[in-house]
Design a protein around this motif. Structure first.
Motif, PDB file in Angstrom:
ATOM      1  N   LEU A   9      55.321 -33.812 101.772  1.00 46.41           N
ATOM      2  CA  LEU A   9      56.698 -33.836 101.274  1.00 46.41           C
ATOM      3  C   LEU A   9      57.675 -34.132 102.409  1.00 46.41           C
ATOM      4  O   LEU A   9      58.582 -34.959 102.265  1.00 46.41           O
ATOM      5  N   ARG A  10      57.477 -33.469 103.532  1.00 47.88           N
ATOM      6  CA  ARG A  10      58.362 -33.688 104.685  1.00 47.88           C
ATOM      7  C   ARG A  10      58.244 -35.114 105.208  1.00 47.88           C
ATOM      8  O   ARG A  10      59.249 -35.808 105.411  1.00 47.88           O
ATOM      9  N   MET A  11      57.016 -35.589 105.418  1.00 46.70           N
ATOM     10  CA  MET A  11      56.804 -36.925 105.971  1.00 46.70           C
ATOM     11  C   MET A  11      57.328 -38.007 105.043  1.00 46.70           C
ATOM     12  O   MET A  11      57.978 -38.964 105.488  1.00 46.70           O
ATOM     13  N   ARG A  12      57.084 -37.852 103.769  1.00 51.40           N
ATOM     14  CA  ARG A  12      57.521 -38.876 102.813  1.00 51.40           C
ATOM     15  C   ARG A  12      59.031 -38.880 102.645  1.00 51.40           C
ATOM     16  O   ARG A  12      59.629 -39.935 102.407  1.00 51.40           O
ATOM     17  N   THR A  13      59.638 -37.720 102.771  1.00 53.08           N
ATOM     18  CA  THR A  13      61.104 -37.651 102.733  1.00 53.08           C
ATOM     19  C   THR A  13      61.691 -38.382 103.934  1.00 53.08           C
ATOM     20  O   THR A  13      62.639 -39.173 103.798  1.00 53.08           O
ATOM     21  N   ASN A  14      61.136 -38.133 105.102  1.00 51.16           N
ATOM     22  CA  ASN A  14      61.599 -38.811 106.318  1.00 51.16           C
ATOM     23  C   ASN A  14      61.412 -40.328 106.213  1.00 51.16           C
ATOM     24  O   ASN A  14      62.282 -41.103 106.620  1.00 51.16           O
ATOM     25  N   ALA A  15      60.262 -40.732 105.657  1.00 50.34           N
ATOM     26  CA  ALA A  15      59.971 -42.160 105.524  1.00 50.34           C
ATOM     27  C   ALA A  15      60.958 -42.834 104.583  1.00 50.34           C
ATOM     28  O   ALA A  15      61.450 -43.936 104.852  1.00 50.34           O
ATOM     29  N   LEU A  16      61.263 -42.164 103.462  1.00 49.38           N
ATOM     30  CA  LEU A  16      62.218 -42.743 102.518  1.00 49.38           C
ATOM     31  C   LEU A  16      63.612 -42.804 103.139  1.00 49.38           C
ATOM     32  O   LEU A  16      64.343 -43.774 102.926  1.00 49.38           O
ATOM     33  N   ARG A  17      63.987 -41.779 103.900  1.00 49.78           N
ATOM     34  CA  ARG A  17      65.303 -41.784 104.545  1.00 49.78           C
ATOM     35  C   ARG A  17      65.442 -43.016 105.450  1.00 49.78           C
ATOM     36  O   ARG A  17      66.463 -43.700 105.435  1.00 49.78           O
ATOM     37  N   LYS A  18      64.401 -43.297 106.227  1.00 48.11           N
ATOM     38  CA  LYS A  18      64.435 -44.446 107.134  1.00 48.11           C
ATOM     39  C   LYS A  18      64.408 -45.755 106.353  1.00 48.11           C
ATOM     40  O   LYS A  18      65.134 -46.706 106.683  1.00 48.11           O
ATOM     41  N   ALA A  19      63.584 -45.822 105.313  1.00 51.72           N
ATOM     42  CA  ALA A  19      63.509 -47.040 104.502  1.00 51.72           C
ATOM     43  C   ALA A  19      64.845 -47.325 103.820  1.00 51.72           C
ATOM     44  O   ALA A  19      65.267 -48.483 103.724  1.00 51.72           O
ATOM     45  N   GLN A  20      65.507 -46.275 103.353  1.00 54.16           N
ATOM     46  CA  GLN A  20      66.822 -46.434 102.735  1.00 54.16           C
ATOM     47  C   GLN A  20      67.850 -46.904 103.756  1.00 54.16           C
ATOM     48  O   GLN A  20      68.661 -47.789 103.469  1.00 54.16           O
ATOM     49  N   LEU A  21      67.799 -46.341 104.945  1.00 51.66           N
ATOM     50  CA  LEU A  21      68.726 -46.746 106.006  1.00 51.66           C
ATOM     51  C   LEU A  21      68.519 -48.213 106.371  1.00 51.66           C
ATOM     52  O   LEU A  21      69.489 -48.957 106.554  1.00 51.66           O
ATOM     53  N   ASN A  22      67.260 -48.639 106.460  1.00 54.12           N
ATOM     54  CA  ASN A  22      66.963 -50.040 106.765  1.00 54.12           C
ATOM     55  C   ASN A  22      67.549 -50.963 105.708  1.00 54.12           C
ATOM     56  O   ASN A  22      68.098 -52.020 106.017  1.00 54.12           O
ATOM     57  N   TRP A  23      67.427 -50.558 104.443  1.00 50.31           N
ATOM     58  CA  TRP A  23      67.938 -51.370 103.339  1.00 50.31           C
ATOM     59  C   TRP A  23      69.470 -51.443 103.378  1.00 50.31           C
ATOM     60  O   TRP A  23      70.066 -52.498 103.170  1.00 50.31           O
TER      61      TRP A  23
END
Length: 256
Positions: free
Chosen positions: A63-77
C-alpha cells in the motif's frame, strides 16, 4: 526510499497491467492519493487487529509503495501537461511577431522590386504558401532574396537589419513550433503509466479497506476510516440536495 524509486521498482508490475483492465477513479487523483496515505497510517496503527484476520503481511508495505508510485506518476503527468501548455503559450505569444514581419517584408519587397522582373518572380514563388510552415520558410527565403537585392531595398530606405531579423526569427520560431508540436503529439506513456499505477494501488486500497471494515464492524467510528471520506461527503451532499428538491416540489402550489 523516494517516490521515484518506488515507481521504478514497480514499473514491471505497472506495465504488466493490460490496458483493458485499467480502472478509472471516481474521485480526483490527488484526493485518492491523500486518502491512500491516510489509510496506510490508520492500517499501520491497527496492524495487530488486521493481521489477526490473516491479512497478508506485505499488504501494508505494498500500500505504501504503490501510493508513492502513483504520487510520482501523477506528478510526471501534471508536469508533462504543464510543458504542453507552456509550449502552446510560447507559440501563441510569438506568432504575431512572425506574421507582422512577414507582411512587412512582402509589402516592402513588392514595392522595391516592382520594376525588376527576376526579383518579382522569385518573390511570387515565395508568396505561394499559406501555412505557418510556409511562412517560417518564407522569412528565411525573404532574408536571402533581400540581401541579394539590397541596393533595390536601399532606394526605398528599407531597414536592412530586418533581413537578419527575418532569418533569426525563422530559426527561433521553427524551434518554438517544433517544441509545441512535439509536446502536442507526444505519446502519452506517462498517462498510461499513471492510470496503471492507480489500478495497481486500487487493488491494495480495496483489500485493506475490506479487512478494516470487517475488523471494526462493531466500531463505526473506526470503520469509516476504512472508507472514502470524499465519496461519503459527496453522497451526503447528494442526499441533501435530493431532500431539498423534494421539499421544494412538495411546497410548490398545484396548478388548477
Amino acid at each position: 526510499m523516494t517516490d521515484e524509486q518506488d515507481l521504478q521498482n514497480l514499473l514491471n508490475e505497472i506495465n504488466a497491467i493490460d490496458e483493458a483492465d485499467i480502472k478509472k477513479p471516481a474521485i480526483p487523483f490527488e484526493i485518492y492519493i491523500y486518502e491512500a496515505e491516510r489509510l496506510y497510517t490508520r492500517a499501520s496503527e491497527d496492524l495487530p487487529k488486521l493481521t489477526a484476520l490473516n491479512m497478508p503481511a506485505n499488504l501494508i508495505d505494498n500500500l505504501r509503495m504503490r501510493t508513492n508510485a502513483l504520487r510520482k506518476a501523477q506528478l510526471n503527468w501534471v508536469e508533462l501537461n504543464n510543458d504542453k501548455k507552456k509550449a502552446n503559450a510560447d507559440w501563441k505569444a510569438a506568432k504575431p511577431e512572425l506574421l507582422k514581419l512577414h507582411k512587412e517584408l512582402i509589402q516592402s519587397f513588392q514595392f522595391a522590386f516592382r520594376n525588376n522582373e527576376v526579383a518579382m518572380q522569385k518573390l511570387s514563388k515565395i508568396k505561394k504558401g499559406r501555412s505557418m510552415d510556409d511562412m517560417l520558410m518564407d522569412l528565411c527565403s525573404l532574408s536571402v532574396l533581400g540581401k541579394d537585392n539590397s541596393k533595390l531595398l536601399e532606394t526605398i530606405n528599407f531597414d536592412l537589419s530586418l533581413l537578419d531579423r527575418a532569418a533569426e526569427t525563422s530559426e527561433r520560431m521553427a524551434k518554438v513550433k517544433a517544441n509545441k508540436n512535439g509536446r502536442l503529439y507526444f505519446q502519452d506513456d506517462m498517462l498510461v503509466i499513471r492510470n496503471k499505477a492507480y489500478t495497481l494501488l486500487k487493488e491494495c486500497v480495496d483489500e485493506v479497506r475490506k479487512y478494516g471494515q470487517f475488523a471494526f464492524a462493531d466500531q463505526p467510528n473506526i470503520a469509516q476510516a476504512y472508507a472514502s471520506k470524499y465519496r461519503r461527503e459527496k453522497k451526503r451532499e447528494y442526499l441533501k440536495k435530493c431532500k431539498l428538491n423534494k421539499s421544494v416540489t412538495k411546497n410548490e402550489p398545484s396548478t388548477p
